[in-house]
Motif scaffolding. Structure first.
Motif, PDB file in Angstrom:
ATOM      1  N   ALA A   1       0.745  -1.289  -0.015  1.00 38.29           N
ATOM      2  CA  ALA A   1       0.081   0.158  -0.009  1.00 38.29           C
ATOM      3  C   ALA A   1       1.052   1.306   0.032  1.00 38.29           C
ATOM      4  N   GLY A   2       0.748   2.107   0.980  1.00 33.39           N
ATOM      5  CA  GLY A   2       1.350   3.332   1.099  1.00 33.39           C
ATOM      6  C   GLY A   2       2.958   3.349   0.985  1.00 33.39           C
ATOM      7  N   ASN A   3       3.454   2.160   1.385  1.00 34.21           N
ATOM      8  CA  ASN A   3       4.899   1.946   1.215  1.00 34.21           C
ATOM      9  C   ASN A   3       5.350   1.510  -0.072  1.00 34.21           C
ATOM     10  N   THR A   4       4.467   1.264  -1.032  1.00 34.24           N
ATOM     11  CA  THR A   4       4.889   0.921  -2.414  1.00 34.24           C
ATOM     12  C   THR A   4       5.973   1.575  -3.253  1.00 34.24           C
ATOM     13  N   SER A   5       6.296   2.818  -3.008  1.00 31.23           N
ATOM     14  CA  SER A   5       7.146   3.472  -3.738  1.00 31.23           C
ATOM     15  C   SER A   5       8.725   3.151  -3.420  1.00 31.23           C
ATOM     16  N   PRO A   6       9.012   3.329  -2.152  1.00 35.37           N
ATOM     17  CA  PRO A   6      10.267   2.800  -1.845  1.00 35.37           C
ATOM     18  C   PRO A   6      10.821   1.565  -2.226  1.00 35.37           C
ATOM     19  N   LEU A   7       9.821   0.571  -1.780  1.00 36.66           N
ATOM     20  CA  LEU A   7      10.138  -0.747  -2.221  1.00 36.66           C
ATOM     21  C   LEU A   7      10.132  -1.161  -3.915  1.00 36.66           C
ATOM     22  N   ALA A   8       9.571  -0.218  -4.433  1.00 36.20           N
ATOM     23  CA  ALA A   8       9.547  -0.647  -5.990  1.00 36.20           C
ATOM     24  C   ALA A   8      10.771  -0.119  -6.590  1.00 36.20           C
ATOM     25  N   GLN A   9      11.120   1.257  -6.036  1.00 28.77           N
ATOM     26  CA  GLN A   9      12.539   1.848  -6.325  1.00 28.77           C
ATOM     27  C   GLN A   9      13.463   1.010  -6.250  1.00 28.77           C
TER      28      GLN A   9
ATOM     29  N   ALA B   1     -23.743  16.191  16.753  1.00 31.34           N
ATOM     30  CA  ALA B   1     -23.140  17.396  17.356  1.00 31.34           C
ATOM     31  C   ALA B   1     -22.984  17.226  18.830  1.00 31.34           C
ATOM     32  N   ARG B   2     -23.774  16.508  19.453  1.00 37.65           N
ATOM     33  CA  ARG B   2     -23.444  16.093  20.775  1.00 37.65           C
ATOM     34  C   ARG B   2     -22.501  14.983  21.061  1.00 37.65           C
ATOM     35  N   LEU B   3     -22.110  14.167  20.032  1.00 40.91           N
ATOM     36  CA  LEU B   3     -21.276  13.119  20.387  1.00 40.91           C
ATOM     37  C   LEU B   3     -19.811  13.695  20.517  1.00 40.91           C
ATOM     38  N   ARG B   4     -19.075  12.624  21.506  1.00 40.11           N
ATOM     39  CA  ARG B   4     -17.677  12.880  21.454  1.00 40.11           C
ATOM     40  C   ARG B   4     -17.137  11.750  20.461  1.00 40.11           C
ATOM     41  N   VAL B   5     -15.905  12.573  20.169  1.00 37.85           N
ATOM     42  CA  VAL B   5     -15.055  11.472  19.373  1.00 37.85           C
ATOM     43  C   VAL B   5     -13.920  10.659  20.112  1.00 37.85           C
ATOM     44  N   LEU B   6     -14.022   9.375  19.922  1.00 31.68           N
ATOM     45  CA  LEU B   6     -13.372   8.447  20.861  1.00 31.68           C
ATOM     46  C   LEU B   6     -11.870   8.278  20.388  1.00 31.68           C
ATOM     47  N   ARG B   7     -11.857   8.116  18.980  1.00 31.82           N
ATOM     48  CA  ARG B   7     -10.600   7.936  18.403  1.00 31.82           C
ATOM     49  C   ARG B   7     -10.287   8.511  17.121  1.00 31.82           C
ATOM     50  N   HIS B   8      -8.994   8.685  16.638  1.00 32.95           N
ATOM     51  CA  HIS B   8      -8.863   9.348  15.413  1.00 32.95           C
ATOM     52  C   HIS B   8      -7.407   8.930  14.754  1.00 32.95           C
ATOM     53  N   TRP B   9      -7.216   8.551  13.717  1.00 27.19           N
ATOM     54  CA  TRP B   9      -6.115   7.959  13.572  1.00 27.19           C
ATOM     55  C   TRP B   9      -5.812   8.345  11.794  1.00 27.19           C
ATOM     56  N   GLY B  10      -4.546   7.904  11.384  1.00 26.18           N
ATOM     57  CA  GLY B  10      -4.466   8.156   9.904  1.00 26.18           C
ATOM     58  C   GLY B  10      -3.842   6.957   9.044  1.00 26.18           C
ATOM     59  N   GLY B  11      -3.924   6.751   7.854  1.00 30.54           N
ATOM     60  CA  GLY B  11      -3.242   5.530   7.284  1.00 30.54           C
ATOM     61  C   GLY B  11      -2.668   6.223   6.080  1.00 30.54           C
ATOM     62  N   ILE B  12      -1.676   5.670   5.245  1.00 32.59           N
ATOM     63  CA  ILE B  12      -0.880   6.004   4.218  1.00 32.59           C
ATOM     64  C   ILE B  12      -1.582   5.462   2.874  1.00 32.59           C
ATOM     65  N   MET B  13      -2.199   6.266   1.861  1.00 34.07           N
ATOM     66  CA  MET B  13      -2.779   5.748   0.914  1.00 34.07           C
ATOM     67  C   MET B  13      -1.937   6.015  -0.364  1.00 34.07           C
ATOM     68  N   ASP B  14      -1.838   4.929  -1.030  1.00 37.92           N
ATOM     69  CA  ASP B  14      -0.857   4.805  -2.282  1.00 37.92           C
ATOM     70  C   ASP B  14      -1.890   5.462  -3.429  1.00 37.92           C
ATOM     71  N   MET B  15      -1.696   6.789  -3.707  1.00 35.33           N
ATOM     72  CA  MET B  15      -2.689   7.638  -4.831  1.00 35.33           C
ATOM     73  C   MET B  15      -2.064   7.386  -6.365  1.00 35.33           C
ATOM     74  N   THR B  16      -2.866   7.015  -7.066  1.00 39.19           N
ATOM     75  CA  THR B  16      -2.424   6.826  -8.465  1.00 39.19           C
ATOM     76  C   THR B  16      -3.190   8.043  -9.390  1.00 39.19           C
ATOM     77  N   PRO B  17      -2.655   8.395 -10.412  1.00 37.98           N
ATOM     78  CA  PRO B  17      -3.121   9.486 -11.205  1.00 37.98           C
ATOM     79  C   PRO B  17      -4.716   9.329 -11.709  1.00 37.98           C
ATOM     80  N   ASP B  18      -5.081   7.948 -11.550  1.00 35.87           N
ATOM     81  CA  ASP B  18      -6.387   7.852 -12.180  1.00 35.87           C
ATOM     82  C   ASP B  18      -7.387   7.284 -11.095  1.00 35.87           C
ATOM     83  N   GLY B  19      -6.759   7.102  -9.858  1.00 36.60           N
ATOM     84  CA  GLY B  19      -7.470   6.540  -8.596  1.00 36.60           C
ATOM     85  C   GLY B  19      -7.870   5.180  -8.611  1.00 36.60           C
ATOM     86  N   SER B  20      -7.236   4.361  -9.578  1.00 35.37           N
ATOM     87  CA  SER B  20      -7.426   3.096  -9.958  1.00 35.37           C
ATOM     88  C   SER B  20      -6.137   2.099  -9.474  1.00 35.37           C
TER      89      SER B  20
END
Lengths: 418, 89
Positions: free
Chosen positions: A238-246, A328-347
């Protein structure tokens, strides 16, 4: 590995739950394998499983740099659907849906696939026209799709903003009734257990740093804990594709971007679908634990940081409260991020490569979770046969150079705008 | 929130800017028919896990194009210069 069943649950309950076996083996890696899959996420594990199950390959290792499912497989918003438009995509994602439907039985592991429906809510007649076109394409491909009026949406999702004050009044929706959610961690564990049972070695905490070469051919990998040889190496990182491909000399059109996701505190069941509120790019559903699981756009700048920041929090919170004012009344419990491997056409890209012995599965952008079964199934076919299956025939590395983009979003060749 | 030090406007939140990706790709002249050069410029990306040289336009400020060097893991910004002053590799 013992078979899970109501009977095994009863038997273990009566013996104090002291005899459950490890769900997957934890072996030391061998010196050599027929196939090494780099990446212990959903796609990598599914690939190993289908290589063993569909192609009878016995000697497979999955190498994961951390713990399995610690990447995007453990970070997504669990949406499973097949409402695609481009002909290279539609059969692939519907094949994935057919695998989802039988997955728990196939893996003997409850992945909690819940076809609760995917409700794409629109705010204008033109947006509804676009969804009618998409629904017709789905139906021509044998996929159920329905068009809903404002009144229909009010019945399905009364918690949305139907007031006279709504900034973006709801006009209608497209519904894919057979789409829904699945429990992302269970998918990882289910594939791991089933693959391990078929002889796949799941090797955690081994990071692949480089390749072993014999002339122009890749013959294995160099890891943080030693070298392992293989006739074939497939990367699904996934998001770490470029370094391994290179490292293999491949120049790819991928940019890594961060996607953030959120979960609120648990509330009683109120949201019965996966809802997309298209006034913004915003989607939410309710997990079986009761929290609202939601997210929006990628942050739109290159990033390998698996964390977010407040700009997206503001944007996504505005969308949630506009779509579902009571949230609007709810509390957010957790919040995180991932690394998306984006291509020029989204596919995505699932292909052999110009490098002998190396196979590539990546470029999933933010849409990889729903593809997990078909991605593994197709990547296994590609590796075993040295040739794509019809389902992934369009997912090539060189389609951009040939003008054969699979351009679902229609936003032009800009990775950050897909 | 990334804080980008615009040379004209000072330190601003990244929400004021539009991102436009890799700033290291030279564009072949329009008269150039070298297909490979165009494919490389339009599609191929280094995508470093490290310092990234990228375009941001200050769309909600002075609207100048800037070239920023930023680390893609820590998000630390090393430098911000006007795009007109960049030197291509």
């Amino acid at each position: 590995m013992s078979h899970y069943s109501a009977w095994s649950l009863l038997r273990n309950a009566l013996t104090g739950h002291k005899h459950w076996e490890r769900a997957w083996r934890d072996p030391q890696p061998k010196k050599t394998y027929d196939v090494i899959i780099v990446g212990g996420g959903g796609h990598g594990l599914a690939t190993a499983y289908y290589l063993a199950k569909n192609h009878g390959i016995k000697n497979i290792a999955v190498l994961e740099k951390g713990y399995i499912g610690s990447g995007n497989a453990g970070r997504n918003t669990t949406i499973v659907r097949s409402n695609y438009m481009m002909q290279e995509n539609t059969p692939f994602y519907e094949h994935s849906m057919s695998l989802w439907r039988d997955l728990s039985a196939d893996l003997n592991y409850n992945v909690m696939f819940s076809p609760r429906g995917y409700l794409y809510v629109v705010m204008s007649p033109n947006a509804l026209d676009a969804q009618i076109r998409r629904a017709n394409i789905m139906r021509l491909n044998g996929i159920r799709a329905e068009i809903l009026t404002r009144e229909d949406v009010m019945k399905e999702a009364p918690y949305l903003d139907f007031s006279a004050n709504a900034r973006f009044p709801i006009y209608g929706a497209m519904l894919q009734p057979d789409a829904g959610t699945a429990r992302h961690d269970a998918v990882v564990w289910g594939y791991a257990r089933a693959a391990s049972d078929l002889g796949v070695d799941i090797i955690q905490n081994y990071e692949v740093l480089d390749y072993e070469w014999s002339g122009e051919r890749i013959t294995g990998v160099k890891t943080t804990r030693g070298d392992i040889s293989a006739a074939k190496v497939g990367i699904a990182v996934a998001g770490n594709t470029s370094p391994l491909a290179q490292k293999a000399g491949l120049a790819l059109p991928i940019e890594s971007h961060v996607l953030q996701a959120y979960v609120t505190e648990s509330i009683k069941p109120i949201v019965n679908h996966v809802v997309v509120w298209s006034a913004s790019y915003f989607y939410f559903s309710q997990s079986d634990k009761g929290g609202l699981v939601f997210g929006g756009h990628i942050d739109r700048y290159n990033s390998y940081a698996q964390r977010g920041n407040l700009a997206n929090v503001g944007e996504v919170s505005q969308a949630l409260v506009s779509a579902m004012p009571s949230a609007a009344r709810l509390r957010v419990l957790r919040h995180w991020g991932g690394i998306m491997d984006m291509t020029p056409d989204g596919s995505p890209i699932i292909t052999t490569t110009p490098v002998d012995g190396l196979y590539l599965n990546g470029g999933w952008c933010y849409g990889g979770f729903k593809a997990t079964p078909a991605s593994g199934w197709c990547f296994a076919h590609t590796i075993a046969n040295d040739k794509a299956h019809d389902f992934n025939a369009g997912f090539t590395m060189d389609r951009f150079a040939k003008g054969r983009y699979i351009d679902e979003a229609g936003t032009g060749p800009y990775n950050h705008l897909q | 929130m990334l804080r980008i030090d615009c040379p004209y406007c000072g330190k601003r939140d990244h929400e004021e800017f539009s991102y436009f990706g890799d700033a290291t790709k030279p564009y072949p002249g329009l008269e150039v028919e070298n297909h490979d050069a165009w494919v490389d410029t339009v599609y191929t990306r280094n995508n470093p896990r490290g310092i990234h040289t990228e375009f941001w336009q200050h769309t909600l400020g002075c609207r100048r194009w800037l070239v920023v060097k930023r680390h893609t893991v820590t998000h630390d910004i090393e430098s911000v210069i006007p795009a007109s002053e960049r030197t291509l590799p």
